[in-house]
Motif scaffolding. Structure first.
Motif, PDB file in Angstrom:
ATOM      1  N   ALA A 182       0.793  -1.218   0.080  1.00 11.90           N
ATOM      2  CA  ALA A 182       0.166  -0.065  -0.041  1.00 11.90           C
ATOM      3  C   ALA A 182       0.704   1.370   0.164  1.00 11.90           C
ATOM      4  N   SER A 183       0.209   2.280  -0.037  1.00 13.92           N
ATOM      5  CA  SER A 183       0.932   3.665  -0.339  1.00 13.92           C
ATOM      6  C   SER A 183       1.808   3.967   0.840  1.00 13.92           C
ATOM      7  N   ASP A 184       1.245   3.382   2.196  1.00 11.28           N
ATOM      8  CA  ASP A 184       1.960   3.890   3.548  1.00 11.28           C
ATOM      9  C   ASP A 184       2.960   2.575   3.619  1.00 11.28           C
ATOM     10  N   GLY A 185       3.071   1.568   2.793  1.00  9.35           N
ATOM     11  CA  GLY A 185       4.199   0.750   3.186  1.00  9.35           C
ATOM     12  C   GLY A 185       3.468  -0.790   3.712  1.00  9.35           C
ATOM     13  N   ARG A 186       1.980  -0.546   4.139  1.00  8.91           N
ATOM     14  CA  ARG A 186       1.401  -1.661   4.553  1.00  8.91           C
ATOM     15  C   ARG A 186       1.546  -2.970   3.548  1.00  8.91           C
ATOM     16  N   LEU A 187       1.846  -4.188   4.071  1.00  6.16           N
ATOM     17  CA  LEU A 187       1.904  -5.334   3.119  1.00  6.16           C
ATOM     18  C   LEU A 187       0.328  -5.950   3.176  1.00  6.16           C
ATOM     19  N   GLY A 188       0.039  -6.618   2.036  1.00  2.95           N
ATOM     20  CA  GLY A 188      -1.265  -7.028   1.828  1.00  2.95           C
ATOM     21  C   GLY A 188      -0.866  -8.478   1.733  1.00  2.95           C
ATOM     22  N   ALA A 189      -2.158  -9.162   1.926  1.00  3.90           N
ATOM     23  CA  ALA A 189      -1.833 -10.731   1.509  1.00  3.90           C
ATOM     24  C   ALA A 189      -1.547 -11.143   0.043  1.00  3.90           C
ATOM     25  N   ALA A 190      -0.859 -12.295  -0.086  1.00  2.00           N
ATOM     26  CA  ALA A 190      -0.131 -12.599  -1.302  1.00  2.00           C
ATOM     27  C   ALA A 190      -1.302 -12.512  -2.545  1.00  2.00           C
ATOM     28  N   SER A 191      -0.969 -11.952  -3.677  1.00  2.51           N
ATOM     29  CA  SER A 191      -1.642 -11.823  -4.785  1.00  2.51           C
ATOM     30  C   SER A 191      -1.393 -12.778  -5.898  1.00  2.51           C
ATOM     31  N   ASP A 192      -0.174 -13.585  -5.642  1.00  2.66           N
ATOM     32  CA  ASP A 192       0.069 -14.560  -6.335  1.00  2.66           C
ATOM     33  C   ASP A 192       1.287 -15.361  -5.629  1.00  2.66           C
ATOM     34  N   VAL A 193       1.341 -16.870  -5.861  1.00  2.61           N
ATOM     35  CA  VAL A 193       2.177 -17.713  -5.524  1.00  2.61           C
ATOM     36  C   VAL A 193       2.617 -18.787  -6.433  1.00  2.61           C
ATOM     37  N   VAL A 194       3.858 -18.784  -6.961  1.00  4.51           N
ATOM     38  CA  VAL A 194       4.372 -20.065  -7.595  1.00  4.51           C
ATOM     39  C   VAL A 194       5.163 -20.806  -7.236  1.00  4.51           C
ATOM     40  N   GLN A 195       4.764 -22.216  -7.309  1.00  3.88           N
ATOM     41  CA  GLN A 195       5.707 -23.231  -6.644  1.00  3.88           C
ATOM     42  C   GLN A 195       6.559 -23.877  -7.784  1.00  3.88           C
ATOM     43  N   HIS A 196       7.949 -24.065  -7.639  1.00  6.74           N
ATOM     44  CA  HIS A 196       8.857 -24.574  -8.681  1.00  6.74           C
ATOM     45  C   HIS A 196       8.928 -26.346  -8.148  1.00  6.74           C
ATOM     46  N   THR A 197       9.284 -27.062  -9.166  1.00 10.82           N
ATOM     47  CA  THR A 197       9.365 -28.492  -9.081  1.00 10.82           C
ATOM     48  C   THR A 197      10.382 -28.898  -9.564  1.00 10.82           C
ATOM     49  N   GLY A 198      11.244 -29.981  -9.220  1.00  6.62           N
ATOM     50  CA  GLY A 198      12.329 -30.750 -10.007  1.00  6.62           C
ATOM     51  C   GLY A 198      13.631 -30.881  -8.752  1.00  6.62           C
ATOM     52  N   ARG A 199      14.379 -31.240  -9.452  1.00 11.23           N
ATOM     53  CA  ARG A 199      15.861 -31.162  -8.857  1.00 11.23           C
ATOM     54  C   ARG A 199      16.982 -31.164  -9.689  1.00 11.23           C
ATOM     55  N   SER A 200      18.337 -31.338  -9.143  1.00 11.32           N
ATOM     56  CA  SER A 200      19.358 -31.460 -10.061  1.00 11.32           C
ATOM     57  C   SER A 200      20.446 -32.267  -9.490  1.00 11.32           C
ATOM     58  N   LEU A 201      21.874 -31.869  -9.732  1.00  7.59           N
ATOM     59  CA  LEU A 201      22.718 -32.828  -9.722  1.00  7.59           C
ATOM     60  C   LEU A 201      23.149 -33.156  -8.377  1.00  7.59           C
ATOM     61  N   ASN A 202      23.430 -31.944  -7.574  1.00  5.85           N
ATOM     62  CA  ASN A 202      24.026 -32.173  -6.213  1.00  5.85           C
ATOM     63  C   ASN A 202      23.331 -33.002  -5.041  1.00  5.85           C
ATOM     64  N   PRO A 203      23.453 -34.159  -4.661  1.00  5.35           N
ATOM     65  CA  PRO A 203      22.776 -34.827  -3.724  1.00  5.35           C
ATOM     66  C   PRO A 203      22.329 -34.362  -2.393  1.00  5.35           C
ATOM     67  N   GLU A 204      23.260 -33.520  -1.982  1.00  7.03           N
ATOM     68  CA  GLU A 204      23.242 -32.799  -0.528  1.00  7.03           C
ATOM     69  C   GLU A 204      22.279 -31.303  -0.707  1.00  7.03           C
ATOM     70  N   ARG A 205      22.294 -30.584  -1.782  1.00  4.03           N
ATOM     71  CA  ARG A 205      21.958 -29.266  -2.199  1.00  4.03           C
ATOM     72  C   ARG A 205      20.702 -28.975  -3.134  1.00  4.03           C
ATOM     73  N   GLN A 206      20.764 -30.015  -3.782  1.00  2.00           N
ATOM     74  CA  GLN A 206      19.625 -29.846  -4.963  1.00  2.00           C
ATOM     75  C   GLN A 206      18.532 -31.221  -5.199  1.00  2.00           C
ATOM     76  N   GLN A 207      18.085 -31.652  -4.177  1.00  2.00           N
ATOM     77  CA  GLN A 207      17.213 -32.746  -4.062  1.00  2.00           C
ATOM     78  C   GLN A 207      15.884 -32.143  -4.264  1.00  2.00           C
ATOM     79  N   GLY A 208      15.627 -30.690  -4.448  1.00  2.20           N
ATOM     80  CA  GLY A 208      14.517 -30.045  -4.459  1.00  2.20           C
ATOM     81  C   GLY A 208      14.623 -28.562  -4.879  1.00  2.20           C
ATOM     82  N   PRO A 209      13.531 -28.023  -5.352  1.00  5.34           N
ATOM     83  CA  PRO A 209      13.682 -26.511  -5.707  1.00  5.34           C
ATOM     84  C   PRO A 209      14.053 -25.554  -4.395  1.00  5.34           C
ATOM     85  N   HIS A 210      14.854 -24.713  -4.559  1.00  7.47           N
ATOM     86  CA  HIS A 210      15.373 -23.920  -3.695  1.00  7.47           C
ATOM     87  C   HIS A 210      15.350 -22.080  -4.389  1.00  7.47           C
TER      88      HIS A 210
END
Length: 389
Positions: A131-159
């Protein structure tokens, strides 16, 4: 004249209570300490405010609350504050769930009407109305990523690790460390909505772990620091089509260095001539020159930060100073930027700050409405600065 303030986001715990504020002091009777951060104390108590975003025009500060639970739900939060220029303290406005766990990055859109947040643990992105005074509103959109990549410790899901908005406020790019992708979205700035773009992403090398992204001020090129491979990937940007085209990949470390290391922050000097990257492990900030025509990078040197695990750094809006937070040694280093070659010249003493993980400069209010309207994310594509290439 009002001072330049420096806000520091931290990880809270026994040593830290939230967001701290300093005054940038560039002159002192003692020449050896002519650039210092004068501590002004705790600006606001807040839980794990690990990334900050500023609105210079309205004198607002937004902070993630990098937690896994908020109001009994599996999500972090985002907090909004009004800035008191007189003493740097922050007045709490309100707080909203980030719609995902462990939010770690924020980007205010060019209109100032939407705040985009990357949720690391959940691998999601949310849009929060402002808002004009800086007040945050409830989310107008949310996007969820899916998948994984190579590193077994850091990339088992989206980050999702970073949200970057192009200069025209039309396209949004999200560095997802877990997927080795820079996901691309069309951004509806009127409704606060994200729609997958075509092509839907720019691919990074398997195992690279893209973390943060910065545009050159003229919007022709973009640079991604890869956390896991300690590299920077340069892209040529087609602003009309909203497409990133792979250009170059370079190491963030000097030759023959084999230190365990992860890349952290990347930023472009407002002139567009130099790029900086922080190295955690090598404990340095690397400097690259940027070719004005091709956008390609040339490694110059790595300047030690005088501490352990330098994470985020901020470039002061007049482009004269850089400050970097050493997370594991509880210090902040301030350096002068050489106007001729971009090299960092550390001066003064290390400032003490508990677990510093984000550093943002707040210049004094200007009477220039154009300057006041520029967000602190001064490397946003399409915004030109004096001397920019």
């Amino acid at each position: 004249m009002d001072p330049t303030l420096v806000y520091v986001g931290t990880y809270t715990g026994p040593k830290s209570q939230g967001i701290y504020v300093f005054r940038l002091q560039t002159e002192s009777p003692d020449a050896s300490q002519n650039i210092t951060l004068v501590p002004l104390g705790l600006a606001a108590a807040s839980s794990n405010p690990s990334f900050l975003e500023l609105d210079l025009k309205r004198r607002l500060l937004f902070a993630v609350n990098e937690v896994g639970q908020f109001e009994g739900k599996p999500t972090g939060a985002v907090s909004a504050f009004a800035i008191d220029q007189a003493d740097g303290t922050l007045r709490f406005i309100n707080q909203q769930p980030s719609m995902g766990a462990a939010p770690c990055h924020l980007a205010l859109d060019k209109s100032g009407r939407h705040l985009l947040v990357a949720n690391y643990s959940s691998g999601s992105v949310a849009v929060l109305p402002v808002a004009s005074d800086g007040r945050l509103g409830a989310a107008s959109d949310v996007v969820q990523h899916t998948g994984r990549s190579l590193n077994p410790e850091r990339q088992q899901g989206p980050h999702a690790h970073c949200v970057t908005i192009d200069g025209a406020n039309r396209f949004v790019f999200v560095c997802d460390l877990g997927l080795d992708k820079g996901l691309a979205y069309r951004f509806d700035a009127r409704r606060g909505k994200l729609t997958p773009h075509d092509p839907p992403f720019a691919r990074l090398k398997p195992g690279a772990g893209p973390r943060h992204m910065a545009f050159r001020p003229d919007g022709r090129f973009a640079y991604v620091v890869n956390e896991l491979s300690s590299t920077v990937t340069a892209f040529r940007y087609d602003a009309d089509a909203g497409v990133l085209n792979d250009l170059q990949e370079v190491s963030t470390l000097p030759e023959h260095v084999e230190d365990a290391n992860t890349g952290a922050e990347v930023d472009v000097h407002p002139s567009g001539k130099w790029l900086y990257v922080s190295n955690r492990g090598h404990n340095s900030v690397a400097l690259f020159t940027i070719d004005s025509n091709s956008g390609r990078l040339t490694y110059v040197e790595a300047q030690g930060t005088g501490g352990l695990k330098p994470r985020h750094f901020g470039i002061e809006p007049s482009a004269q100073y850089l400050a970097v937070g050493n997370q594991d040694s509880d210090t902040i280093l301030v350096a002068r930027i050489d106007a001729g070659n971009g090299r960092l010249k550390p001066f003064g003493v290390l400032a003490s700050a508990p677990s510093p993980v984000c550093v943002k400069f707040l210049p004094p209010p200007s009477r220039d409405p154009i300057r006041d309207g520029v967000q602190l994310s001064h490397v946003a594509a399409g915004r030109r600065f004096p001397g920019a290439v």
